[in-house]
Motif scaffolding. Structure first.
Motif, PDB file in Angstrom:
ATOM      1  N   GLU A   7       2.343  -4.045  -6.793  1.00 57.15           N
ATOM      2  CA  GLU A   7       1.923  -4.157  -5.472  1.00 57.15           C
ATOM      3  C   GLU A   7       0.534  -3.699  -5.140  1.00 57.15           C
ATOM      4  OE1 GLU A   7       0.629  -3.578  -1.488  1.00 57.15           O
ATOM      5  OE2 GLU A   7       1.662  -1.989  -2.588  1.00 57.15           O
ATOM      6  N   SER A   8       0.365  -2.396  -5.589  1.00 55.44           N
ATOM      7  CA  SER A   8      -0.642  -1.644  -5.334  1.00 55.44           C
ATOM      8  C   SER A   8      -2.138  -2.160  -5.966  1.00 55.44           C
ATOM      9  CB  SER A   8      -0.584  -0.144  -5.467  1.00 55.44           C
ATOM     10  OG  SER A   8      -0.326   0.127  -6.786  1.00 55.44           O
ATOM     11  N   ALA A  24       3.669  -0.262   1.783  1.00 54.55           N
ATOM     12  CA  ALA A  24       3.318  -1.169   0.549  1.00 54.55           C
ATOM     13  C   ALA A  24       4.344  -2.109  -0.012  1.00 54.55           C
ATOM     14  CB  ALA A  24       3.017   0.061  -0.508  1.00 54.55           C
ATOM     15  N   LYS A  25       5.441  -1.564   0.330  1.00 55.80           N
ATOM     16  CA  LYS A  25       6.887  -2.616  -0.057  1.00 55.80           C
ATOM     17  C   LYS A  25       8.008  -2.731   0.815  1.00 55.80           C
ATOM     18  CE  LYS A  25       8.965  -4.492  -4.058  1.00 55.80           C
ATOM     19  NZ  LYS A  25       8.940  -4.468  -5.514  1.00 55.80           N
ATOM     20  N   ARG A  26       8.688  -3.436   0.944  1.00 56.75           N
ATOM     21  CA  ARG A  26       9.951  -3.451   1.433  1.00 56.75           C
ATOM     22  C   ARG A  26      10.786  -4.232   0.616  1.00 56.75           C
ATOM     23  NH1 ARG A  26      10.943  -2.708   7.155  1.00 56.75           N
ATOM     24  NH2 ARG A  26       8.971  -2.194   7.937  1.00 56.75           N
ATOM     25  N   GLU A  27      12.117  -3.792   0.230  1.00 56.59           N
ATOM     26  CA  GLU A  27      12.883  -4.306  -0.843  1.00 56.59           C
ATOM     27  C   GLU A  27      14.579  -4.143  -0.068  1.00 56.59           C
ATOM     28  OE1 GLU A  27      14.302  -4.562  -5.131  1.00 56.59           O
ATOM     29  OE2 GLU A  27      12.176  -4.155  -4.638  1.00 56.59           O
ATOM     30  N   LYS A  37       8.486   1.657   0.632  1.00 56.71           N
ATOM     31  CA  LYS A  37       7.700   2.445   0.191  1.00 56.71           C
ATOM     32  C   LYS A  37       6.391   2.502   1.102  1.00 56.71           C
ATOM     33  CE  LYS A  37       4.949   1.151  -3.447  1.00 56.71           C
ATOM     34  NZ  LYS A  37       4.528   0.629  -4.842  1.00 56.71           N
TER      35      LYS A  37
END
Length: 152
Positions: A7-8, A24-27, A37
């Protein structure tokens, strides 16, 4: 450029304005567990960075201090580019993260030592800078009103 599965690497670092806090991220792992994150950028990418002893000390202190304000922190890790950190959390929405982050940074300002900065508890116990961590925390806190403004 080839699309990356990191992602980054897909974030155009030329367009951001540090310091900031960004999801930055969802899971979603299950109906009731979501890993989130956060990108906690301290320095403007490709223009400045934190020295390694400073980063190392912030990592130790925030991994320790933030847990005084939440039980949802899985990990607090430095970015290899030395411009910030990742906070890995579960079910921790942004308001709670911001509260724990601010409180942890304020704890750095009043700390008299870096936790676990010794050969028994750390792989490079001599590489720490309490003063550097306090200076970086002070600078990050000074821009708190801008933390949610990610793009320039």
């Amino acid at each position: 450029m080839t699309k990356s599965n990191v992602e980054s690497f897909e974030l155009d670092h030329r367009l951001v304005k540090a310091p900031y806090v960004r999801v930055a991220k969802r899971e979603r792992l299950s109906d009731d567990v979501e890993i989130i994150k956060y990108d906690l950028r301290f320095c403007q990418p490709n223009e400045e960075h934190l020295e390694m002893p400073t980063m190392h000390s912030i990592e130790h202190m925030m991994a320790n201090f933030m847990r005084d304000y939440t039980d949802k922190l899985i990990g607090f890790a430095p970015m290899g580019c030395q411009t910030g950190f990742y906070a890995i959390t579960y079910n921790m929405e942004q308001d709670e993260l911001l509260m724990a982050l601010e409180n942890g940074l304020n704890d750095i300002l009043t700390a008299t030592e870096v936790p676990a900065a010794n050969e028994r508890q750390c792989g490079w116990g001599a590489s720490h800078s309490l003063e550097g961590a306090q200076e970086a925390a002070r600078a990050y806190l000074a821009k708190k009103d801008e933390w949610l403004e990610v793009m320039a």
